[in-house]
Design a protein around this motif. Structure first.
Motif, PDB file in Angstrom:
ATOM      1  N   ASP A  30     -13.408   5.842 -12.843  1.00  0.00           N
ATOM      2  CA  ASP A  30     -13.638   7.251 -12.563  1.00  0.00           C
ATOM      3  C   ASP A  30     -13.078   7.668 -11.212  1.00  0.00           C
ATOM      4  O   ASP A  30     -12.632   8.805 -11.028  1.00  0.00           O
ATOM      5  CB  ASP A  30     -15.138   7.560 -12.624  1.00  0.00           C
ATOM      6  N   LEU A  31     -13.071   6.737 -10.245  1.00  0.00           N
ATOM      7  CA  LEU A  31     -12.558   7.043  -8.907  1.00  0.00           C
ATOM      8  C   LEU A  31     -11.039   6.904  -8.822  1.00  0.00           C
ATOM      9  O   LEU A  31     -10.413   7.463  -7.915  1.00  0.00           O
ATOM     10  CB  LEU A  31     -13.211   6.129  -7.867  1.00  0.00           C
ATOM     11  N   LEU A  32     -10.461   6.151  -9.731  1.00  0.00           N
ATOM     12  CA  LEU A  32      -9.030   5.830  -9.652  1.00  0.00           C
ATOM     13  C   LEU A  32      -8.170   6.699 -10.569  1.00  0.00           C
ATOM     14  O   LEU A  32      -6.968   6.456 -10.693  1.00  0.00           O
ATOM     15  CB  LEU A  32      -8.805   4.357 -10.000  1.00  0.00           C
ATOM     16  N   LEU A  33      -8.780   7.715 -11.173  1.00  0.00           N
ATOM     17  CA  LEU A  33      -8.079   8.529 -12.164  1.00  0.00           C
ATOM     18  C   LEU A  33      -6.772   9.107 -11.625  1.00  0.00           C
ATOM     19  O   LEU A  33      -5.741   9.062 -12.280  1.00  0.00           O
ATOM     20  CB  LEU A  33      -8.993   9.666 -12.642  1.00  0.00           C
ATOM     21  N   ASN A  34      -6.786   9.638 -10.407  1.00  0.00           N
ATOM     22  CA  ASN A  34      -5.606  10.306  -9.856  1.00  0.00           C
ATOM     23  C   ASN A  34      -4.915   9.500  -8.757  1.00  0.00           C
ATOM     24  O   ASN A  34      -4.073  10.050  -8.037  1.00  0.00           O
ATOM     25  CB  ASN A  34      -5.993  11.689  -9.319  1.00  0.00           C
ATOM     26  N   TYR A  35      -5.272   8.212  -8.642  1.00  0.00           N
ATOM     27  CA  TYR A  35      -4.700   7.453  -7.542  1.00  0.00           C
ATOM     28  C   TYR A  35      -3.250   7.055  -7.753  1.00  0.00           C
ATOM     29  O   TYR A  35      -2.581   6.620  -6.812  1.00  0.00           O
ATOM     30  CB  TYR A  35      -5.578   6.240  -7.209  1.00  0.00           C
ATOM     31  N   ARG A  36      -2.744   7.247  -8.948  1.00  0.00           N
ATOM     32  CA  ARG A  36      -1.309   7.028  -9.131  1.00  0.00           C
ATOM     33  C   ARG A  36      -0.511   8.037  -8.316  1.00  0.00           C
ATOM     34  O   ARG A  36       0.634   7.783  -7.954  1.00  0.00           O
ATOM     35  CB  ARG A  36      -0.939   7.106 -10.609  1.00  0.00           C
ATOM     36  N   PHE A  37      -1.106   9.210  -8.016  1.00  0.00           N
ATOM     37  CA  PHE A  37      -0.399  10.217  -7.232  1.00  0.00           C
ATOM     38  C   PHE A  37      -0.304   9.819  -5.762  1.00  0.00           C
ATOM     39  O   PHE A  37       0.567  10.315  -5.046  1.00  0.00           O
ATOM     40  CB  PHE A  37      -1.067  11.577  -7.397  1.00  0.00           C
ATOM     41  N   ILE A  38      -1.185   8.930  -5.293  1.00  0.00           N
ATOM     42  CA  ILE A  38      -1.010   8.361  -3.961  1.00  0.00           C
ATOM     43  C   ILE A  38       0.206   7.444  -3.971  1.00  0.00           C
ATOM     44  O   ILE A  38       0.995   7.417  -3.020  1.00  0.00           O
ATOM     45  CB  ILE A  38      -2.264   7.586  -3.502  1.00  0.00           C
ATOM     46  N   ALA A  39       0.380   6.699  -5.058  1.00  0.00           N
ATOM     47  CA  ALA A  39       1.580   5.872  -5.217  1.00  0.00           C
ATOM     48  C   ALA A  39       2.825   6.753  -5.313  1.00  0.00           C
ATOM     49  O   ALA A  39       3.895   6.397  -4.799  1.00  0.00           O
ATOM     50  CB  ALA A  39       1.454   4.986  -6.458  1.00  0.00           C
ATOM     51  N   VAL A  40       2.707   7.916  -5.960  1.00  0.00           N
ATOM     52  CA  VAL A  40       3.825   8.868  -6.023  1.00  0.00           C
ATOM     53  C   VAL A  40       4.157   9.366  -4.623  1.00  0.00           C
ATOM     54  O   VAL A  40       5.342   9.482  -4.252  1.00  0.00           O
ATOM     55  CB  VAL A  40       3.485  10.057  -6.948  1.00  0.00           C
ATOM     56  N   ALA A  41       3.129   9.642  -3.817  1.00  0.00           N
ATOM     57  CA  ALA A  41       3.358  10.089  -2.435  1.00  0.00           C
ATOM     58  C   ALA A  41       4.054   8.998  -1.631  1.00  0.00           C
ATOM     59  O   ALA A  41       4.972   9.282  -0.841  1.00  0.00           O
ATOM     60  CB  ALA A  41       2.030  10.459  -1.775  1.00  0.00           C
ATOM     61  N   LEU A  42       3.636   7.742  -1.826  1.00  0.00           N
ATOM     62  CA  LEU A  42       4.283   6.620  -1.145  1.00  0.00           C
ATOM     63  C   LEU A  42       5.751   6.527  -1.553  1.00  0.00           C
ATOM     64  O   LEU A  42       6.643   6.348  -0.704  1.00  0.00           O
ATOM     65  CB  LEU A  42       3.552   5.321  -1.478  1.00  0.00           C
ATOM     66  N   HIS A  43       6.008   6.664  -2.840  1.00  0.00           N
ATOM     67  CA  HIS A  43       7.376   6.642  -3.370  1.00  0.00           C
ATOM     68  C   HIS A  43       8.213   7.746  -2.734  1.00  0.00           C
ATOM     69  O   HIS A  43       9.348   7.518  -2.299  1.00  0.00           O
ATOM     70  CB  HIS A  43       7.306   6.812  -4.884  1.00  0.00           C
ATOM     71  N   SER A  70       8.106   1.097  -9.606  1.00  0.00           N
ATOM     72  CA  SER A  70       7.237   0.271 -10.448  1.00  0.00           C
ATOM     73  C   SER A  70       5.798   0.307  -9.974  1.00  0.00           C
ATOM     74  O   SER A  70       4.867   0.174 -10.778  1.00  0.00           O
ATOM     75  CB  SER A  70       7.743  -1.176 -10.460  1.00  0.00           C
ATOM     76  N   LEU A  71       5.590   0.500  -8.657  1.00  0.00           N
ATOM     77  CA  LEU A  71       4.228   0.572  -8.124  1.00  0.00           C
ATOM     78  C   LEU A  71       3.458   1.755  -8.721  1.00  0.00           C
ATOM     79  O   LEU A  71       2.239   1.669  -8.911  1.00  0.00           O
ATOM     80  CB  LEU A  71       4.258   0.701  -6.599  1.00  0.00           C
ATOM     81  N   ILE A  72       4.155   2.853  -9.003  1.00  0.00           N
ATOM     82  CA  ILE A  72       3.483   4.017  -9.606  1.00  0.00           C
ATOM     83  C   ILE A  72       2.902   3.633 -10.961  1.00  0.00           C
ATOM     84  O   ILE A  72       1.735   3.915 -11.267  1.00  0.00           O
ATOM     85  CB  ILE A  72       4.457   5.190  -9.752  1.00  0.00           C
ATOM     86  N   LEU A  73       3.715   2.973 -11.777  1.00  0.00           N
ATOM     87  CA  LEU A  73       3.258   2.549 -13.099  1.00  0.00           C
ATOM     88  C   LEU A  73       2.140   1.522 -12.976  1.00  0.00           C
ATOM     89  O   LEU A  73       1.136   1.586 -13.697  1.00  0.00           O
ATOM     90  CB  LEU A  73       4.436   1.970 -13.890  1.00  0.00           C
ATOM     91  N   PHE A  74       2.295   0.578 -12.062  1.00  0.00           N
ATOM     92  CA  PHE A  74       1.289  -0.465 -11.849  1.00  0.00           C
ATOM     93  C   PHE A  74      -0.063   0.151 -11.475  1.00  0.00           C
ATOM     94  O   PHE A  74      -1.104  -0.203 -12.037  1.00  0.00           O
ATOM     95  CB  PHE A  74       1.767  -1.418 -10.752  1.00  0.00           C
ATOM     96  N   CYS A  75      -0.052   1.107 -10.550  1.00  0.00           N
ATOM     97  CA  CYS A  75      -1.296   1.729 -10.094  1.00  0.00           C
ATOM     98  C   CYS A  75      -1.927   2.611 -11.166  1.00  0.00           C
ATOM     99  O   CYS A  75      -3.145   2.832 -11.142  1.00  0.00           O
ATOM    100  CB  CYS A  75      -1.048   2.544  -8.828  1.00  0.00           C
ATOM    101  N   SER A  76      -1.128   3.114 -12.091  1.00  0.00           N
ATOM    102  CA  SER A  76      -1.672   4.007 -13.119  1.00  0.00           C
ATOM    103  C   SER A  76      -2.530   3.269 -14.135  1.00  0.00           C
ATOM    104  O   SER A  76      -3.271   3.901 -14.899  1.00  0.00           O
ATOM    105  CB  SER A  76      -0.526   4.720 -13.844  1.00  0.00           C
ATOM    106  N   HIS A  77      -2.459   1.934 -14.163  1.00  0.00           N
ATOM    107  CA  HIS A  77      -3.207   1.172 -15.160  1.00  0.00           C
ATOM    108  C   HIS A  77      -4.673   0.966 -14.789  1.00  0.00           C
ATOM    109  O   HIS A  77      -5.497   0.694 -15.669  1.00  0.00           O
ATOM    110  CB  HIS A  77      -2.564  -0.203 -15.374  1.00  0.00           C
ATOM    111  N   PHE A  78      -5.009   1.065 -13.508  1.00  0.00           N
ATOM    112  CA  PHE A  78      -6.361   0.703 -13.076  1.00  0.00           C
ATOM    113  C   PHE A  78      -7.442   1.582 -13.713  1.00  0.00           C
ATOM    114  O   PHE A  78      -8.537   1.109 -13.982  1.00  0.00           O
ATOM    115  CB  PHE A  78      -6.463   0.772 -11.549  1.00  0.00           C
TER     116      PHE A  78
END
Length: 302
Positions: free
Chosen positions: A275-288, A191-199
């Motif tokens: 603009d800075l958070l565009l790909n930060y969901r992939f950090i959440a993917v790495a955490l997952h 769920s954190l991946i989805l949550f982070c993708s909204h920013f």
């Protein structure tokens, strides 16, 4: 000159297709199956590799269905108007994408149905059917519960308590407290991946009427909530070790703390910088991936 422009266009197209395929995201389907199977192996020291591989392939196909359908249904609301890597936007063939998605769903459900048929037990296919239902009402009309802020909750149950438990049950035909505890961890990190993708898409979400948790809370409060959600993962794991539901080796998930710190601190400091958070969901993917891998390996090898 024309050759250079053609090369640039080709490279851009390749990058867009790689972003559309979302290859790293498929760890989301692998981790629940691996975790549930690892717990079963930890307890019985046996794995039915045929069932494991069939379930794993089926889970990947179901996730392909969900990702493609998400692009199809989002194209109807206009929320993906600025999403260049949407498969629908890249192909311009919404009906073909939808057809391919449904073929993947049929094949995925067929694999799980084969497992239930071999075991003469409908529990596994029933659990997966419920997870697919959650995936449908998350994105599809007339429900679109993701637009009402329920996406993270549906994601938690589909990939956590349902996904991990179904994988465990496919190996053991029983339920277990350790499995449920691990399922909570997997559900939260997914769920954190989805949550982070909204920013990075707050403006598009608001324009399309999507009330994601980040839209509801505001980026500042959502960023402040993120460390608490991450802390819950480690708290559950610590409790499970103390209660002897998990072996001590599962403390290896704490190697993910630097990733957690980086994710939480960067989003907190840049919560309103789309603009800075565009790909930060992939950090959440790495955490997952790191937590899920550490949990599965430690359970299997303990």
């Amino acid at each position: 000159m024309d050759k250079n422009l053609e090369d640039i266009a080709t490279k851009r197209s390749r990058k867009l297709w790689m972003a559309a395929i979302k290859l790293p995201m498929y760890s989301v389907s692998v981790v629940p199956i691996a975790t549930g199977t690892a717990i079963a192996y930890h307890q019985s020291h046996e794995i039915d590799w045929g069932i494991f591989s069939t379930f794993l392939l089926s889970a990947i196909l179901v996730l392909v269905w969900e990702n493609l359908c998400n692009d199809v249904f989002d194209s109807e609301t206009g929320i993906d108007v600025n999403k260049a890597h949407s498969v629908v936007n890249l192909t311009g063939r919404k009906h073909l994408v939808f057809m391919i998605a449904n073929i993947c769903l049929i094949l995925g459900i067929g694999g799980v149905l084969a497992i239930s048929w071999l075991q003469q037990d409908a529990i596994v296919v029933s659990l997966v059917a419920i997870a697919c239902l959650f995936g449908y009402i998350y994105q599809a009309p007339p429900f679109r519960l993701g637009y009402q802020g329920w996406g993270e909750i549906l994601c938690f149950f589909a990939f956590g308590p349902i996904g991990v438990t179904a994988a465990y049950y496919s190996q053991t035909q029983t339920f277990d407290y350790a499995c449920i505890t691990a399922a909570l961890i997997v559900g939260i990190i997914t769920s954190l991946i989805l949550f982070c993708s909204h920013f990075n898409q707050v403006a598009d979400d608001i324009a399309a009427g999507k009330r994601s948790p980040v839209v509801k809370l505001g980026t500042k409060r959502a960023a402040d909530l993120l460390p608490w959600l991450c802390s819950l993962i480690y708290a559950i794991a610590t409790f499970a070790i103390i209660a002897q539901l998990f072996p001590i080796w599962t403390a290896s998930i704490f190697i993910s703390l630097p990733i957690t710190w980086h994710l939480c601190s960067f989003i907190r400091n840049n919560h309103d910088r789309a603009d800075l958070l565009l790909n930060y969901r992939f950090i959440a993917v790495a955490l997952h991936f790191v937590i899920g891998t550490a949990l599965s390996i430690s359970l299997a090898l303990a």
